[in-house]
Design a protein around this motif. Sequence first.
Motif, PDB file in Angstrom:
ATOM      1  N   PHE A   4      41.056  31.087  38.811  1.00 21.33           N
ATOM      2  CA  PHE A   4      40.532  31.823  39.945  1.00 21.33           C
ATOM      3  C   PHE A   4      41.031  33.263  39.934  1.00 21.33           C
ATOM      4  O   PHE A   4      42.164  33.543  39.505  1.00 21.33           O
ATOM      5  CB  PHE A   4      41.002  31.199  41.269  1.00 21.33           C
ATOM      6  N   LEU A   5      40.213  34.162  40.465  1.00 22.84           N
ATOM      7  CA  LEU A   5      40.668  35.471  40.906  1.00 22.84           C
ATOM      8  C   LEU A   5      40.522  35.467  42.420  1.00 22.84           C
ATOM      9  O   LEU A   5      39.425  35.241  42.946  1.00 22.84           O
ATOM     10  CB  LEU A   5      39.826  36.590  40.294  1.00 22.84           C
ATOM     11  N   ASP A  41      45.525  44.019  54.998  1.00 21.45           N
ATOM     12  CA  ASP A  41      46.729  43.406  54.473  1.00 21.45           C
ATOM     13  C   ASP A  41      46.333  42.269  53.535  1.00 21.45           C
ATOM     14  O   ASP A  41      46.254  41.110  53.918  1.00 21.45           O
ATOM     15  CB  ASP A  41      47.576  42.879  55.644  1.00 21.45           C
ATOM     16  N   SER A  42      46.058  42.600  52.262  1.00 20.92           N
ATOM     17  CA  SER A  42      45.628  41.586  51.296  1.00 20.92           C
ATOM     18  C   SER A  42      46.165  41.926  49.926  1.00 20.92           C
ATOM     19  O   SER A  42      46.629  43.044  49.676  1.00 20.92           O
ATOM     20  CB  SER A  42      44.100  41.488  51.245  1.00 20.92           C
ATOM     21  N   ALA A  43      46.123  40.954  49.026  1.00 22.76           N
ATOM     22  CA  ALA A  43      46.609  41.140  47.666  1.00 22.76           C
ATOM     23  C   ALA A  43      45.749  40.326  46.708  1.00 22.76           C
ATOM     24  O   ALA A  43      45.187  39.289  47.080  1.00 22.76           O
ATOM     25  CB  ALA A  43      48.074  40.704  47.555  1.00 22.76           C
ATOM     26  N   LEU A  44      45.654  40.810  45.463  1.00 23.99           N
ATOM     27  CA  LEU A  44      44.900  40.108  44.427  1.00 23.99           C
ATOM     28  C   LEU A  44      45.826  39.186  43.642  1.00 23.99           C
ATOM     29  O   LEU A  44      46.958  39.562  43.299  1.00 23.99           O
ATOM     30  CB  LEU A  44      44.253  41.113  43.467  1.00 23.99           C
ATOM     31  N   TRP A  45      45.321  37.994  43.328  1.00 22.74           N
ATOM     32  CA  TRP A  45      46.089  37.008  42.561  1.00 22.74           C
ATOM     33  C   TRP A  45      45.195  36.359  41.506  1.00 22.74           C
ATOM     34  O   TRP A  45      44.003  36.172  41.724  1.00 22.74           O
ATOM     35  CB  TRP A  45      46.624  35.894  43.478  1.00 22.74           C
ATOM     36  N   ARG A  46      45.807  36.033  40.375  1.00 14.80           N
ATOM     37  CA  ARG A  46      45.195  35.127  39.403  1.00 14.80           C
ATOM     38  C   ARG A  46      45.867  33.771  39.564  1.00 14.80           C
ATOM     39  O   ARG A  46      47.080  33.700  39.767  1.00 14.80           O
ATOM     40  CB  ARG A  46      45.405  35.629  37.969  1.00 14.80           C
TER      41      ARG A  46
END
Length: 442
Positions: free
Chosen positions: A128-129, A81-86
């Motif tokens: 950040f990524l 349960d994760s997601a990528l963010w800038r």
Amino acid sequence: MSELTGALTQAGHDLGTPGLMVLASMAALLATAGFHTWWVRRHGHAPPAEDTGARPPSAGPSGRAAAASGREGAAEAGSGDSALWRMRTTVRDAPGSLAALCAALAERKVDILSLQTHPLADGTVDEFLLRAPGGLSGSGLASVVSAAGGADTWTERADAHDLVDAPTRVLGLAARTALDAAELPLALRQLLGRCTIRSLPAGARADAGVPAEGALEDTVLRLRAPEGGVISVERPYLPFTPAEFARARALVELDARLGPRLPRGRDVLTLPEGHDITVRRADVRDLRAAREMHERCSDGTLRMRYHGPVGDTDRYLNHLLSPRYGRTLAVQSASGRIVALGHLLWDGDETEVALIVEDAWQRRGIGGELLGRLVAMAAETGCASVYAVTQASNTGMVAAMRGLGLPLDYQIEEGTLVVTARLDTAARAAVRWPHGERIGTE
């Protein structure tokens, strides 16, 4: 990385030793660039006359390799349960400031995948990524960072493209720009993210007061265009940093040093009736031949294409043939005359397609051949749709759009017809070049 090296080597072979030297220096300069790969979706059928904002194309072989790497990373990132963010935030330029921010993210089990810094006069913009727990929203990330000392925080969901190595991506932009002048607006967009890019001709009021080195004004940067005039880039939602300005300027300088250039490939095709034609890229160096084709066209054909007085048609050509506004395909007869032109004009996600075929060469399948190729080029750039503006009586253009085999939308007002073809994933695979039979490549 080996595929990227091959692309750079091919660029050097095509451009000669001076071009290779410039490309090498450009690559070294841009290798420090970060991950700026987000795009915007704009809508509206009437394209601004000098707007070149469009989503970026794929980077050829190196881009496909990068995309494959991104897909692998996305699969890994998507596990659990994760997601990528800038995320961008401004921190004080003081020892321990960044450490405190990173510690706050770690407490919330946020993984920092990549970090880039943009020094400012009174602080540092950190980009950040991140891979964050699925329950943590963008506003939640901003709250965590603000509590740790960050200011002016901006967040946006990331995707698999952002997992690609940043230097590889930027070197790919340099290689594509070196091989094709039409890539500059698209490369700038991929370099700088969601923004609007306009090419303003020499003499326009916008170029007044823009120094040779360009100008940076918060959310707007302006650069002197290699052929004269100004390239204007606007990104209202996020100010440009001096580092981004320097990278954009370096890419424009590379374009200026290399001068006019187009990919050399061309296809020799046989039409159903047996005539051979050659399809190739064209630019402003074909202006004279294009005007001669206009002279052989009837008034009706010119009015059908340009929707205005016949006497004004030639003045559009310099704009249409410029690589700053899109891409042009020319069809040559066996005698070397240009007998048709097809234009792909950047207008955000909704890219315009336009055709003109000399009267004596109409109804031979040339329009459909050109349109299929233009739409395939648009699909390769990631455009969501293409549209054609024509007259309701132009049955040839309507038939060519239907011949694409894509979902179509129609809008008509006072005799002007706008036909929009949607380019979703399934539709892109269905694009076909229906008429010509390729018999060779020169």
